[in-house]
Design a protein around this motif. Structure first.
Motif, PDB file in Angstrom:
ATOM      1  N   ASN A  35       0.811  -1.209   0.000  1.00 38.57           N
ATOM      2  CA  ASN A  35       0.000   0.000   0.000  1.00 38.57           C
ATOM      3  C   ASN A  35       0.852   1.271   0.000  1.00 38.57           C
ATOM      4  N   ILE A  36       1.838   1.311  -0.877  1.00 37.89           N
ATOM      5  CA  ILE A  36       2.654   2.508  -0.997  1.00 37.89           C
ATOM      6  C   ILE A  36       2.287   3.236  -2.292  1.00 37.89           C
ATOM      7  N   SER A  37       2.557   4.504  -2.332  1.00 38.82           N
ATOM      8  CA  SER A  37       2.235   5.322  -3.498  1.00 38.82           C
ATOM      9  C   SER A  37       3.523   5.699  -4.226  1.00 38.82           C
ATOM     10  N   MET A  38       3.367   6.299  -5.402  1.00 41.70           N
ATOM     11  CA  MET A  38       4.536   6.767  -6.128  1.00 41.70           C
ATOM     12  C   MET A  38       5.236   7.881  -5.357  1.00 41.70           C
ATOM     13  N   GLY A  39       4.478   8.645  -4.582  1.00 43.50           N
ATOM     14  CA  GLY A  39       5.095   9.671  -3.753  1.00 43.50           C
ATOM     15  C   GLY A  39       6.034   9.066  -2.723  1.00 43.50           C
ATOM     16  N   ASP A  40       5.600   7.945  -2.090  1.00 47.44           N
ATOM     17  CA  ASP A  40       6.457   7.253  -1.123  1.00 47.44           C
ATOM     18  C   ASP A  40       7.721   6.732  -1.809  1.00 47.44           C
ATOM     19  N   ILE A  41       7.535   6.127  -2.995  1.00 49.68           N
ATOM     20  CA  ILE A  41       8.674   5.568  -3.720  1.00 49.68           C
ATOM     21  C   ILE A  41       9.649   6.673  -4.103  1.00 49.68           C
ATOM     22  N   GLN A  68      -0.226  -1.886 -10.911  1.00 53.16           N
ATOM     23  CA  GLN A  68      -1.630  -1.942 -10.492  1.00 53.16           C
ATOM     24  C   GLN A  68      -1.809  -2.129  -8.986  1.00 53.16           C
ATOM     25  N   LEU A  69      -0.734  -2.465  -8.253  1.00 52.31           N
ATOM     26  CA  LEU A  69      -0.829  -2.624  -6.810  1.00 52.31           C
ATOM     27  C   LEU A  69      -0.452  -1.347  -6.052  1.00 52.31           C
ATOM     28  N   LEU A  70      -0.012  -0.324  -6.778  1.00 51.43           N
ATOM     29  CA  LEU A  70       0.330   0.937  -6.131  1.00 51.43           C
ATOM     30  C   LEU A  70      -0.913   1.586  -5.529  1.00 51.43           C
ATOM     31  N   ASP A  71      -0.704   2.308  -4.443  1.00 49.86           N
ATOM     32  CA  ASP A  71      -1.793   3.082  -3.853  1.00 49.86           C
ATOM     33  C   ASP A  71      -1.989   4.333  -4.705  1.00 49.86           C
ATOM     34  N   THR A  72      -3.057   4.333  -5.492  1.00 47.68           N
ATOM     35  CA  THR A  72      -3.311   5.458  -6.401  1.00 47.68           C
ATOM     36  C   THR A  72      -4.533   6.265  -5.974  1.00 47.68           C
ATOM     37  N   ALA A  73      -4.984   6.051  -4.746  1.00 47.76           N
ATOM     38  CA  ALA A  73      -6.187   6.745  -4.284  1.00 47.76           C
ATOM     39  C   ALA A  73      -6.003   8.249  -4.382  1.00 47.76           C
ATOM     40  N   SER A  74      -7.011   8.910  -4.910  1.00 48.06           N
ATOM     41  CA  SER A  74      -6.971  10.361  -5.087  1.00 48.06           C
ATOM     42  C   SER A  74      -8.060  11.013  -4.255  1.00 48.06           C
ATOM     43  N   ARG A  75      -7.780  12.230  -3.810  1.00 47.99           N
ATOM     44  CA  ARG A  75      -8.803  12.962  -3.052  1.00 47.99           C
ATOM     45  C   ARG A  75      -9.895  13.499  -3.959  1.00 47.99           C
ATOM     46  N   ASN A  76      -9.615  13.518  -5.238  1.00 43.25           N
ATOM     47  CA  ASN A  76     -10.601  13.999  -6.196  1.00 43.25           C
ATOM     48  C   ASN A  76     -11.669  12.930  -6.402  1.00 43.25           C
ATOM     49  N   THR A  77     -12.880  13.221  -6.001  1.00 42.20           N
ATOM     50  CA  THR A  77     -13.957  12.230  -6.104  1.00 42.20           C
ATOM     51  C   THR A  77     -14.334  11.947  -7.553  1.00 42.20           C
ATOM     52  N   ASN A  78     -13.975  12.839  -8.454  1.00 43.91           N
ATOM     53  CA  ASN A  78     -14.292  12.634  -9.871  1.00 43.91           C
ATOM     54  C   ASN A  78     -13.214  11.850 -10.607  1.00 43.91           C
ATOM     55  N   SER A  79     -12.127  11.524  -9.905  1.00 46.50           N
ATOM     56  CA  SER A  79     -11.034  10.796 -10.537  1.00 46.50           C
ATOM     57  C   SER A  79     -11.443   9.354 -10.813  1.00 46.50           C
ATOM     58  N   THR A  80     -10.968   8.827 -11.925  1.00 46.91           N
ATOM     59  CA  THR A  80     -11.237   7.446 -12.297  1.00 46.91           C
ATOM     60  C   THR A  80      -9.987   6.605 -12.102  1.00 46.91           C
ATOM     61  N   ARG A  81     -10.174   5.280 -12.107  1.00 45.39           N
ATOM     62  CA  ARG A  81      -9.038   4.384 -11.958  1.00 45.39           C
ATOM     63  C   ARG A  81      -8.041   4.581 -13.101  1.00 45.39           C
ATOM     64  N   GLU A  82      -8.536   4.808 -14.289  1.00 43.76           N
ATOM     65  CA  GLU A  82      -7.665   5.015 -15.438  1.00 43.76           C
ATOM     66  C   GLU A  82      -6.791   6.254 -15.248  1.00 43.76           C
ATOM     67  N   ARG A  83      -7.384   7.337 -14.731  1.00 46.58           N
ATOM     68  CA  ARG A  83      -6.615   8.561 -14.498  1.00 46.58           C
ATOM     69  C   ARG A  83      -5.582   8.355 -13.400  1.00 46.58           C
ATOM     70  N   GLU A  84      -5.939   7.595 -12.380  1.00 48.72           N
ATOM     71  CA  GLU A  84      -5.010   7.353 -11.284  1.00 48.72           C
ATOM     72  C   GLU A  84      -3.816   6.529 -11.745  1.00 48.72           C
ATOM     73  N   ILE A  85      -4.067   5.498 -12.562  1.00 46.61           N
ATOM     74  CA  ILE A  85      -2.970   4.688 -13.098  1.00 46.61           C
ATOM     75  C   ILE A  85      -2.102   5.535 -14.024  1.00 46.61           C
ATOM     76  N   ALA A  86      -2.755   6.391 -14.815  1.00 49.45           N
ATOM     77  CA  ALA A  86      -2.005   7.272 -15.709  1.00 49.45           C
ATOM     78  C   ALA A  86      -1.099   8.202 -14.911  1.00 49.45           C
ATOM     79  N   ALA A  87      -1.602   8.717 -13.789  1.00 49.71           N
ATOM     80  CA  ALA A  87      -0.797   9.607 -12.944  1.00 49.71           C
ATOM     81  C   ALA A  87       0.396   8.862 -12.353  1.00 49.71           C
ATOM     82  N   ALA A  88       0.185   7.613 -11.946  1.00 51.93           N
ATOM     83  CA  ALA A  88       1.278   6.811 -11.386  1.00 51.93           C
ATOM     84  C   ALA A  88       2.334   6.521 -12.447  1.00 51.93           C
ATOM     85  N   SER A  89       1.879   6.209 -13.658  1.00 47.42           N
ATOM     86  CA  SER A  89       2.803   5.955 -14.759  1.00 47.42           C
ATOM     87  C   SER A  89       3.633   7.196 -15.071  1.00 47.42           C
ATOM     88  N   ARG A  90       2.970   8.338 -15.103  1.00 50.64           N
ATOM     89  CA  ARG A  90       3.671   9.589 -15.371  1.00 50.64           C
ATOM     90  C   ARG A  90       4.683   9.892 -14.270  1.00 50.64           C
TER      91      ARG A  90
END
Length: 478
Positions: A300-306, A328-350
């Motif tokens: 349960n770590i995020s790209m920020g932690d890494i 896909q196991l990264l913690d990509t939870a966003s505070r933005n309620t309108n965010s989608t899983r696809e956007r979160e994965i895209a943010a982690a990839s970026r």
């Protein structure tokens, strides 16, 4: 008994007055009125937010608007524009007072840099207050927030002279070309070796700033190939940081011990180890312990932690390559309620790509493939199979798909120049994207437990050739 000295952390006194300098603001504005040709350079360094005095910020904003419109700036034209500024009173008198505060505009860029430094210190003070408040109210999300905020503050400190002239870039490019030429002449890998000579020939090895995506369906051996890459890099002296979200570090070390010793994986798992196996395991353990590999297995770590961990390790000289298992196991939870899983994965990839570029190291990111591949007759992975986000394909410099035809019931495969070979014990790496080179397919051997990876070498008699009824799975002629 000697007692260790305890470190006490004293609560700092609150900052009563934020850093500011009305004198610097006056000097910058007065100099720009006298020497408006410096405004484009000044605009590259400071924004309106650098002026703590509201009136000064409005005047500077008016000057930026005039610059954008191509309007000539002098005391008269600026006075006419500033008549609409609330709270300025007599614009002519106030602007004249600003010009009288400085003798000329020759030092305006130095004053602008000092004003920018003052703003940076002010933002850091405000950041400290906000960090303390969030640490109390939101301890779970404070690290990600703090990382992004401090990055934004650091990014805002760039100056106009940070842009590199083309002449310097060309010289550096030629120097790098000379280094690659020398490596080629001596038979060395240009970048960090993957441990597979065919793969190195195709990609040139892993290089700084690259994001390499290694993708495959579950059970295909992504982790095994990842461990092989990490071992090869560390053996060449490159420190490797492995972030495993799927397996604990003891399991990873166990797989490395089995692969390095040749001990049967089943016997290792059940503890059925004889004296000879113990000897080989001890020898493998000594060799592995000398490698600069660092494992991080917290879930349960995020790209920020890494990113924070990697920067800390880099400062200690212990981060020359990063491997993340898996996206896909990264913690990509966003505070933005309108965010989608696809956007979160895209943010982690970026973020992974930015990490590679910021630290100038290769980052290998493991990723799952979607189930669409199971529905096709041809099981060869494609870029469209990357799971949950097309941004992965966009961000990656190299995309490699791991494939084991035997997992789909294939008994033979057409392996290009090797002809038709048994599928058992053989894996394929399809290089579907290579930003700086050719694409193609690399074949490798593996043992039954997928703990040992090696280059494929044909030892069979002359290969059986098939008719041209279908295209070969791998073209190894390159």
């Amino acid at each position: 008994m000697r007692r260790e000295k305890q470190i006490s952390y004293n609560r700092p006194e609150a900052v009563e007055v934020l850093p500011e300098s009305p004198e610097l603001e006056t000097a910058v504005l007065g100099a720009l009125i006298l020497e408006p040709e410096y405004l484009p350079d000044t605009a590259e360094m400071i924004e309106i937010s650098a002026f703590q005095t509201p009136i000064h910020g409005k005047i500077y904003g008016m000057m930026l608007s005039m610059l954008a419109e191509g309007v000539k700036i002098d005391l008269y034209t600026l006075t006419q524009r500033c008549k609409t500024v609330d709270g300025l009173g007599n614009p002519a008198a106030y602007l004249a007072k600003l010009t009288q505060a400085v003798g000329s505009g020759v030092n305006v860029l130095d004053h602008a840099r000092q004003l920018k430094d003052t703003e940076t210190r002010r933002r850091l003070c405000l950041f400290g207050h906000e960090l303390a408040a969030r640490a109390v109210s939101d301890p779970d999300g404070v690290i990600d927030w703090a990382t992004s905020e401090i990055t934004a503050i650091a990014a805002a400190t760039v100056h106009a002279d940070d842009i590199t002239p083309l002449s310097e870039v060309v010289r550096a490019t030629l120097d790098d070309l000379e280094r690659r030429q020398q490596a080629r002449q001596t038979g060395e890998c240009i970048g960090i070796s993957s441990g597979l000579s065919r793969l190195d020939a195709l990609t040139g090895g892993w290089r700084g700033g690259q994001l390499i995506v290694l993708a495959g369906r579950p059970g295909m051996g992504k982790s095994a190939v990842m461990l092989h890459f990490s071992h090869a890099a560390a053996a060449s002296g490159v420190p490797v940081c492995v972030f495993s979200l799927e397996m604990p570090d003891t399991q990873l070390a166990g797989r490395m011990l089995v692969g390095g010793s040749g001990v049967n994986s089943g016997s290792f798992r059940t503890g059925d180890i004889d004296a000879d196996s113990w000897r080989r395991l001890e020898q493998a353990a000594a060799e592995l312990s000398a490698l600069p590999v660092y494992l991080y297995d917290r879930a349960n770590i995020s790209m920020g932690d890494i990113r924070s961990q990697c920067k800390a390790m880099a400062r200690r000289g212990r981060c020359g390559m990063v491997i993340i298992d898996y996206l896909q196991l990264l913690d990509t939870a966003s505070r933005n309620t309108n965010s989608t899983r696809e956007r979160e994965i895209a943010a982690a990839s970026r973020s992974a790509k930015l990490l590679a570029k910021e630290l100038d190291i290769p980052v290998i990111l493991l990723s799952q493939l979607s189930r669409k591949i199971e529905e096709r007759t041809d099981k060869t992975p494609m870029l469209s199979d990357l799971r949950e986000s097309g941004a992965i394909e966009q961000d990656a410099d190299i995309v490699a798909f791991i494939d084991r035809p035997a997992m789909y019931g294939r008994t033979e495969i057409d392996a290009g120049r090797y002809g038709t070979i048994p599928a058992e014990g053989v894996g394929l790496l399809h290089i579907a994207k290579n930003r700086e080179g050719a694409t193609g397919c690399v074949i490798f051997r593996h043992n039954e437990s997928i703990t040992r990876i090696a280059d494929y070498e044909s030892t069979a008699p002359p290969p059986k050739r098939t008719a041209n009824r279908f295209k070969s799975v791998c073209d190894l002629s390159a």
